[in-house]
Scaffold this motif. Sequence first.
Motif, short mmCIF file in Angstrom:
data_model
loop_
_atom_site.label_atom_id
_atom_site.label_comp_id
_atom_site.label_asym_id
_atom_site.label_seq_id
_atom_site.Cartn_x
_atom_site.Cartn_y
_atom_site.Cartn_z
N VAL A 38 0.86 -1.19 0.00
CA VAL A 38 0.00 0.00 0.00
C VAL A 38 0.89 1.24 0.00
N PRO A 39 0.44 2.32 -0.64
CA PRO A 39 1.25 3.54 -0.63
C PRO A 39 1.20 4.21 0.74
N LEU A 40 2.29 4.87 1.09
CA LEU A 40 2.35 5.63 2.34
C LEU A 40 1.64 6.96 2.17
N GLN A 41 1.03 7.43 3.24
CA GLN A 41 0.44 8.76 3.23
C GLN A 41 1.56 9.77 3.42
N PRO A 42 1.53 10.88 2.72
CA PRO A 42 2.59 11.87 2.92
C PRO A 42 2.55 12.41 4.35
N ARG A 43 3.74 12.63 4.92
CA ARG A 43 3.82 13.16 6.28
C ARG A 43 3.45 14.64 6.28
N PRO A 44 2.63 15.05 7.23
CA PRO A 44 2.28 16.47 7.30
C PRO A 44 3.49 17.32 7.69
N THR A 45 3.54 18.51 7.13
CA THR A 45 4.63 19.42 7.44
C THR A 45 4.34 20.14 8.75
N ALA A 46 5.35 20.77 9.31
CA ALA A 46 5.17 21.53 10.56
C ALA A 46 4.16 22.65 10.34
N ARG A 47 4.20 23.26 9.19
CA ARG A 47 3.27 24.35 8.89
C ARG A 47 1.82 23.84 8.85
N SER A 48 1.60 22.69 8.23
CA SER A 48 0.23 22.17 8.15
C SER A 48 -0.27 21.71 9.52
N ARG A 49 0.63 21.13 10.34
CA ARG A 49 0.23 20.74 11.69
C ARG A 49 -0.13 21.96 12.52
N ARG A 50 0.66 23.04 12.40
CA ARG A 50 0.37 24.27 13.14
C ARG A 50 -0.97 24.86 12.71
N ALA A 51 -1.23 24.86 11.41
CA ALA A 51 -2.49 25.39 10.90
C ALA A 51 -3.67 24.58 11.42
N LEU A 52 -3.51 23.27 11.48
CA LEU A 52 -4.58 22.41 12.01
C LEU A 52 -4.82 22.69 13.48
N GLN A 57 -8.09 25.10 17.86
CA GLN A 57 -8.20 26.04 18.98
C GLN A 57 -9.24 27.11 18.70
N ALA A 58 -9.29 27.63 17.49
CA ALA A 58 -10.29 28.64 17.15
C ALA A 58 -11.69 28.06 17.22
N SER A 59 -11.86 26.85 16.77
CA SER A 59 -13.17 26.20 16.83
C SER A 59 -13.60 25.98 18.27
N ALA A 60 -12.67 25.54 19.12
CA ALA A 60 -12.99 25.32 20.52
C ALA A 60 -13.33 26.63 21.22
#
Length: 85
Positions: A38-52, A57-60
Amino acid sequence: MRVSVTDAKAQLTELVRRAEAGDEVILTRHGQPAVRLVPLQPRPTARSRRALMEAVQASAAAKATAGPTAARSQDFLYADDGMPE
């Protein structure tokens, strides 16, 4: 697609390409399924993790309601000496 481990040795590059393209590739040993490629999922970048995290936090913060803090929310269950009433 099912391929024996013996046959897969000769065509590994092609099998990896097919798995990356979305095909299900199962390697068999003595006719029994042994491994699935199976193909690997691309690892999220630090920028995308921070945005998430900022979005969560904004939603909460938008859903939070004013009220007693958790430290004070159950005080009515206990007497002044800290024992349950």
